[in-house]
Design a protein around this motif. Structure first.
Motif, PDB file in Angstrom:
ATOM      1  N   ILE A 127      49.655  38.751  44.131  1.00  0.00           N
ATOM      2  CA  ILE A 127      48.317  38.644  43.567  1.00  0.00           C
ATOM      3  C   ILE A 127      48.285  39.606  42.390  1.00  0.00           C
ATOM      4  O   ILE A 127      48.776  40.733  42.490  1.00  0.00           O
ATOM      5  CB  ILE A 127      47.230  39.049  44.595  1.00  0.00           C
ATOM      6  N   GLY A 128      47.721  39.150  41.272  1.00  0.00           N
ATOM      7  CA  GLY A 128      47.694  39.978  40.078  1.00  0.00           C
ATOM      8  C   GLY A 128      46.302  40.115  39.497  1.00  0.00           C
ATOM      9  O   GLY A 128      45.361  39.448  39.928  1.00  0.00           O
ATOM     10  N   SER A 129      46.182  40.981  38.492  1.00  0.00           N
ATOM     11  CA  SER A 129      44.919  41.224  37.810  1.00  0.00           C
ATOM     12  C   SER A 129      45.177  41.391  36.318  1.00  0.00           C
ATOM     13  O   SER A 129      46.223  41.909  35.919  1.00  0.00           O
ATOM     14  CB  SER A 129      44.272  42.500  38.353  1.00  0.00           C
ATOM     15  N   ILE A 130      44.204  40.959  35.502  1.00  0.00           N
ATOM     16  CA  ILE A 130      44.251  41.246  34.067  1.00  0.00           C
ATOM     17  C   ILE A 130      42.952  41.936  33.650  1.00  0.00           C
ATOM     18  O   ILE A 130      42.544  41.875  32.495  1.00  0.00           O
ATOM     19  CB  ILE A 130      44.489  39.965  33.227  1.00  0.00           C
ATOM     20  N   LYS A 131      42.302  42.611  34.589  1.00  0.00           N
ATOM     21  CA  LYS A 131      40.975  43.188  34.374  1.00  0.00           C
ATOM     22  C   LYS A 131      41.005  44.608  33.796  1.00  0.00           C
ATOM     23  O   LYS A 131      39.969  45.236  33.664  1.00  0.00           O
ATOM     24  CB  LYS A 131      40.206  43.186  35.702  1.00  0.00           C
ATOM     25  N   GLU A 132      42.176  45.124  33.464  1.00  0.00           N
ATOM     26  CA  GLU A 132      42.263  46.483  32.929  1.00  0.00           C
ATOM     27  C   GLU A 132      42.629  46.456  31.446  1.00  0.00           C
ATOM     28  O   GLU A 132      42.981  45.409  30.904  1.00  0.00           O
ATOM     29  CB  GLU A 132      43.302  47.282  33.716  1.00  0.00           C
ATOM     30  N   ASP A 133      42.567  47.608  30.810  1.00  0.00           N
ATOM     31  CA  ASP A 133      42.927  47.710  29.394  1.00  0.00           C
ATOM     32  C   ASP A 133      44.378  47.320  29.173  1.00  0.00           C
ATOM     33  O   ASP A 133      45.248  47.620  30.006  1.00  0.00           O
ATOM     34  CB  ASP A 133      42.719  49.143  28.892  1.00  0.00           C
ATOM     35  N   TYR A 134      44.640  46.669  28.041  1.00  0.00           N
ATOM     36  CA  TYR A 134      45.972  46.275  27.579  1.00  0.00           C
ATOM     37  C   TYR A 134      46.609  45.173  28.432  1.00  0.00           C
ATOM     38  O   TYR A 134      47.803  44.925  28.329  1.00  0.00           O
ATOM     39  CB  TYR A 134      46.921  47.472  27.472  1.00  0.00           C
ATOM     40  N   LEU A 135      45.842  44.530  29.304  1.00  0.00           N
ATOM     41  CA  LEU A 135      46.339  43.410  30.081  1.00  0.00           C
ATOM     42  C   LEU A 135      45.691  42.145  29.542  1.00  0.00           C
ATOM     43  O   LEU A 135      44.625  42.167  28.948  1.00  0.00           O
ATOM     44  CB  LEU A 135      45.994  43.574  31.565  1.00  0.00           C
ATOM     45  N   LEU A 166      39.444  38.648  39.168  1.00  0.00           N
ATOM     46  CA  LEU A 166      40.330  39.674  38.615  1.00  0.00           C
ATOM     47  C   LEU A 166      40.626  39.420  37.135  1.00  0.00           C
ATOM     48  O   LEU A 166      41.630  39.875  36.595  1.00  0.00           O
ATOM     49  CB  LEU A 166      41.625  39.732  39.427  1.00  0.00           C
ATOM     50  N   VAL A 167      39.718  38.670  36.486  1.00  0.00           N
ATOM     51  CA  VAL A 167      39.776  38.383  35.055  1.00  0.00           C
ATOM     52  C   VAL A 167      38.593  39.123  34.428  1.00  0.00           C
ATOM     53  O   VAL A 167      37.522  39.202  35.043  1.00  0.00           O
ATOM     54  CB  VAL A 167      39.674  36.851  34.822  1.00  0.00           C
ATOM     55  N   PRO A 168      38.729  39.682  33.222  1.00  0.00           N
ATOM     56  CA  PRO A 168      37.599  40.388  32.614  1.00  0.00           C
ATOM     57  C   PRO A 168      36.331  39.533  32.572  1.00  0.00           C
ATOM     58  O   PRO A 168      36.392  38.308  32.434  1.00  0.00           O
ATOM     59  CB  PRO A 168      38.091  40.695  31.189  1.00  0.00           C
ATOM     60  N   SER A 169      35.178  40.169  32.684  1.00  0.00           N
ATOM     61  CA  SER A 169      33.907  39.437  32.786  1.00  0.00           C
ATOM     62  C   SER A 169      33.578  38.628  31.531  1.00  0.00           C
ATOM     63  O   SER A 169      32.838  37.647  31.612  1.00  0.00           O
ATOM     64  CB  SER A 169      32.768  40.408  33.098  1.00  0.00           C
ATOM     65  N   ASP A 170      34.104  39.004  30.362  1.00  0.00           N
ATOM     66  CA  ASP A 170      33.818  38.240  29.145  1.00  0.00           C
ATOM     67  C   ASP A 170      34.705  36.999  29.007  1.00  0.00           C
ATOM     68  O   ASP A 170      34.448  36.139  28.179  1.00  0.00           O
ATOM     69  CB  ASP A 170      33.950  39.123  27.897  1.00  0.00           C
ATOM     70  N   VAL A 171      35.731  36.884  29.836  1.00  0.00           N
ATOM     71  CA  VAL A 171      36.620  35.714  29.808  1.00  0.00           C
ATOM     72  C   VAL A 171      36.119  34.730  30.863  1.00  0.00           C
ATOM     73  O   VAL A 171      36.145  35.013  32.056  1.00  0.00           O
ATOM     74  CB  VAL A 171      38.088  36.117  30.080  1.00  0.00           C
ATOM     75  N   LYS A 172      35.639  33.578  30.399  1.00  0.00           N
ATOM     76  CA  LYS A 172      35.007  32.585  31.276  1.00  0.00           C
ATOM     77  C   LYS A 172      35.835  31.319  31.387  1.00  0.00           C
ATOM     78  O   LYS A 172      36.575  30.958  30.472  1.00  0.00           O
ATOM     79  CB  LYS A 172      33.618  32.206  30.729  1.00  0.00           C
ATOM     80  N   TRP A 173      35.651  30.618  32.489  1.00  0.00           N
ATOM     81  CA  TRP A 173      36.293  29.322  32.748  1.00  0.00           C
ATOM     82  C   TRP A 173      35.632  28.266  31.853  1.00  0.00           C
ATOM     83  O   TRP A 173      34.408  28.163  31.795  1.00  0.00           O
ATOM     84  CB  TRP A 173      36.149  28.970  34.218  1.00  0.00           C
TER      85      TRP A 173
END
Length: 170
Positions: free
Chosen positions: A158-166, A111-118
């Motif tokens: 449970i949360g997500s940051i996968k959308e715009d402005y998050l 639920l993290v944007p695909s460009d943000v990696k561990w």
């Protein structure tokens, strides 16, 4: 979301507290007992006032008196789809935990944007896109609640940051 709600609580009072200031003591005890608690559905942020205190009923065998106190309180109930600001409390390869006030929220790496990696080699370990987005312990971020779960006296989300402005605010 915050609400002003009328609630009720039963308080047992020891005979040593009987006297002319019994209502003051009941109000003080109410504030101490319920402010900052969770009943599994909402958090009681603060008690506004106690507007109805019943006459005490003596409990047989103990000598204690039982009072029913009706009061108004500001409560916070998190809803699915609500966007909230949080602070990251821990990060691992499966995702990260963030705190929204008293509510712990888990954000999975799915639920993290695909460009943000561990990035486990970073100190401290973090999620990053190698430019402006860094998520590590202490990061302030904005997230969207995907769902909530209630236990007796506790809530989790449970949360997500996968959308715009998050995502990271800093």
């Amino acid at each position: 979301m915050f609400f002003l709600q009328e609630l009720e609580r039963v308080i047992d009072l020891h005979p040593s507290f009987f006297g002319p200031r019994v209502k003051e003591y009941l109000t003080t005890k109410l504030f101490g007992d319920v402010e900052g608690t969770c009943n599994g559905q909402y958090y009681i942020v603060c008690v506004v006032d106690a507007f109805d205190i019943s006459e005490g009923k003596v409990l047989a065998g103990s000598g204690k008196a039982q009072y029913t106190v009706r009061y108004r309180a500001v409560v916070w109930k998190p809803f699915k789809g609500e966007v909230l600001d949080a602070m990251v409390s821990s990060v691992n390869r499966q995702g990260f935990f963030a705190d929204v006030g008293p509510l712990p929220v888990f954000v999975s790496n799915h639920l993290v944007p695909s460009d943000v990696k561990w990035d486990p080699s970073a100190t401290p370990p973090q999620y990053t896109n190698n430019s402006d987005q860094v998520i590590e312990k202490g990061t302030h971020l904005r997230l969207k609640l995907i769902g909530t779960r209630s236990d007796v006296g506790n809530m989790f989300a449970i949360g997500s940051i996968k959308e715009d402005y998050l995502g990271s605010l800093g």
